[in-house]
Design an enzyme around this catalytic site. Structure first.
Site, mmCIF file in Angstrom:
data_model
loop_
_atom_site.group_PDB
_atom_site.id
_atom_site.type_symbol
_atom_site.label_atom_id
_atom_site.label_comp_id
_atom_site.label_asym_id
_atom_site.label_seq_id
_atom_site.Cartn_x
_atom_site.Cartn_y
_atom_site.Cartn_z
ATOM 1 C CE1 TYR A 86 41.653 32.076 42.158
ATOM 2 C CE2 TYR A 86 40.645 33.350 43.790
ATOM 3 C CZ TYR A 86 41.209 33.246 42.729
ATOM 4 O OH TYR A 86 41.630 34.598 41.943
ATOM 5 C CG ASP A 173 39.370 47.088 34.932
ATOM 6 O OD1 ASP A 173 37.981 46.914 35.287
ATOM 7 O OD2 ASP A 173 40.167 46.640 35.683
#
Length: 281
Positions: A86, A173
């Protein structure tokens, strides 16, 4: 350190080992990533992240716009090579070309320990994509055109039984490392932060707020960790690969119906918390 009135974080220079100034506050929020030092204080025997069996190579390449010029592309499957491509910046050279991000994913037993800055080698994976040349995008050329390639394995950790210890808790995370599929690491961290902020605003004490935050987000993110392993957001690619035997086809609807694709996508959206109903609430 955590006490009845607050918490303190102590810092050390990672290069010299020199002690740095501490910071004190009403709470400490450990959002220091998959290698979280805060998490390690409470789960020191957890061991390294768990390898998924998939290794990844990433790069950025200055390239001509493809398809719509804003297309996000996921193609292939892990057993034969998968690409995520992308654009991240338009007109980087005043000639209309874009900076295009790409990630190559390959199922393999060969991998190195996780290191976000590890330099990848073209010869380790390029052969998988050497014939990926289409009339709308030369994937092989895109890969070879990158100035730098980084390599890291797809890893996660098993969900924890708890995040909060007194006035210390985890976020992002540090709390729930998961496979980087569908940008869920960033997405779930944003949902964590919103939940934590709401809880701190709506509860009379920090202790109650941290407990409420964990009650909301720990089970939700644990479900995403497990879903990312068994039925990730790109499971449509797996279904198409298995049904076609990796052979070309004219129309996607000859392989899988629009209703099936919507059902697979909606199922993951509900788990991840960004289906229409969840967002509206």
């Amino acid at each position: 350190d955590s006490g009845a009135r607050g918490a303190a974080a102590h810092f050390v220079d990672s290069v010299t080992g020199r002690a740095l100034p501490s910071a004190e506050g009403s709470a400490v929020i450990g959002c220091d990533g998959i290698g979280s030092v805060v998490r390690r204080q409470f789960f020191g025997d957890e061991g390294p992240p768990v390898y998924s069996g998939v290794n990844m190579w990433r790069g950025t390449t200055v390239w001509e716009p493809f398809l719509s010029g804003s297309t996000y592309l996921r193609a292939g499957w892990l057993t034969v090579g998968k690409m995520v491509i992308y654009p991240v910046r338009h007109d980087v050279d005043r000639e209309g070309r874009q900076l295009v991000n790409w990630v190559a994913e390959v199922q393999t037993d060969q991998y190195n320990e996780q290191d976000w800055n590890r330099t990848g080698r073209l010869e380790d994976f390029f052969h998988v994509f050497a014939d990926w040349t289409f009339d709308w995008l030369d994937v092989a050329g895109l890969i070879k055109g990158a100035e730098q390639i980084l390599e890291y394995p797809m890893v996660d950790r098993d969900p924890l039984p708890r995040w909060t210890h007194g006035r210390v808790t985890l976020l992002g995370d540090a709390a729930h490392p998961m496979y980087p599929r569908g940008s869920n690491g960033a997405g779930q961290a944003i949902l964590d932060a919103r939940s934590l902020a709401d809880c701190l605003q709506s509860h009379p004490s920090v202790d109650e707020a941290l407990r409420a935050y964990e009650e909301q987000r720990l089970p939700a993110t644990s479900a995403v960790v497990h879903a990312s392993r068994s039925a990730p957001p790109d499971v449509i690619l797996k279904a198409v690969h298995e049904r076609t035997g990796d052979r070309p086809f004219e129309r996607i609807t000859d392989v899988i119906t629009a209703e099936e694709m919507a059902a697979l996508s909606d199922s993951y959206k509900r788990v991840a918390g960004y289906d229409r109903e969840s967002v509206a609430s």
